[in-house]
Design an enzyme around this catalytic site. Structure first.
Site, PDB file in Angstrom:
ATOM      1  CB  CYS A   2      42.704  44.589  -1.275  1.00  0.00           C
ATOM      2  SG  CYS A   2      42.946  44.329   0.500  1.00  0.00           S
ATOM      3  CB  CYS A  45      28.725  52.112   1.743  1.00  0.00           C
ATOM      4  SG  CYS A  45      29.071  53.686   2.531  1.00  0.00           S
ATOM      5  CB  CYS A 102      46.297  41.146  -0.172  1.00  0.00           C
ATOM      6  SG  CYS A 102      44.557  41.094  -0.711  1.00  0.00           S
ATOM      7  CB  CYS A 107      39.948  41.738   0.806  1.00  0.00           C
ATOM      8  SG  CYS A 107      41.131  41.036  -0.384  1.00  0.00           S
ATOM      9  CB  CYS A 136      44.039  39.769   2.888  1.00  0.00           C
ATOM     10  SG  CYS A 136      43.221  41.385   2.747  1.00  0.00           S
TER      11      CYS A 136
END
Length: 212
Positions: A90, A169, A93, A139, A142
């Site tokens: 990510c 996607c 984070c 995510c 976060c």
């Protein structure tokens, strides 16, 4: 930075993307914006920052995707063509999200994966919505928007998605790729290099030989 309304418009564009194949299969949908479920991108997540802090930490493209739920243009991320072994994290984070072994080329213009790691949160939607318009991906640490998951993996023969039945996607701007060989990490908000095209000989300008 794009406005909330424009971000939602871009967020819905992918869900109405028409997938063309040799068998003339076309997927249609009634698209919804990425944040249609109304769930906060901050409340209940372990990693917390104010929107001002997020705006300072992230690039414009990263903020638009992760915090506004926007959708980048297809083929606008360098990670769409990334093929090395490694893990995709990510960009907000650093949570591990996808392994390179699950990545495949879907032809849609966005980085695509057959499955995600435990750091990927899948929106809880009814089966009808999941089958036709997909479900939002975030995510788990976060709350950042990542993209959408679709149940059309069986269309992609000879790819990992055929086995999983799913296509994750993902907006490249939401990711940072960390190669397994320890080389420099790659941020997905970077555009791919432009390919220089050579003119055919009959269109090339004549060569001028300088006088000696």
């Amino acid at each position: 930075m794009a406005s909330s309304n424009s971000s939602k418009s871009r967020g819905s564009s992918r869900r109405s993307f028409l997938l063309k194949s040799s068998t003339a299969v076309v997927l249609t949908s009634s698209p919804q914006p990425a944040s249609a479920n109304g769930k906060s991108r901050s409340s209940g997540y372990a990693v917390q920052h104010t929107e001002r802090e997020w705006a300072y930490m992230l690039s414009g493209a990263q903020y638009n995707v992760l915090r506004n739920g926007g959708t980048e243009r297809p083929y606008s991320s360098i990670l769409e063509g990334e093929e090395r072994d490694g893990v995709y994290h990510c960009a907000g984070c650093d949570t591990p999200l996808f392994e390179s072994s699950a990545k495949f080329h879907s032809g849609t213009g966005w980085p695509s994966f057959a499955s995600g790691l435990s750091g990927v949160e899948v929106e809880n939607v009814n089966p009808l919505q999941a089958g036709f318009v997909g479900a939002e991906l975030r995510c788990r640490s976060c709350g950042g928007h990542l993209g959408d998951v679709f149940l059309d993996g069986k269309l992609f023969v000879n790819t990992p998605a055929f086995s999983s039945g799913k296509r994750f996607c993902i907006d490249g701007a939401a990711l940072v790729f960390k190669p397994i060989d320890g080389s420099e990490q790659v941020f997905g908000d970077i555009s791919p290099p432009k390919v220089k095209t050579e003119l055919p000989d009959f269109l090339s300008p004549p060569k001028i030989t300088p006088r000696s």
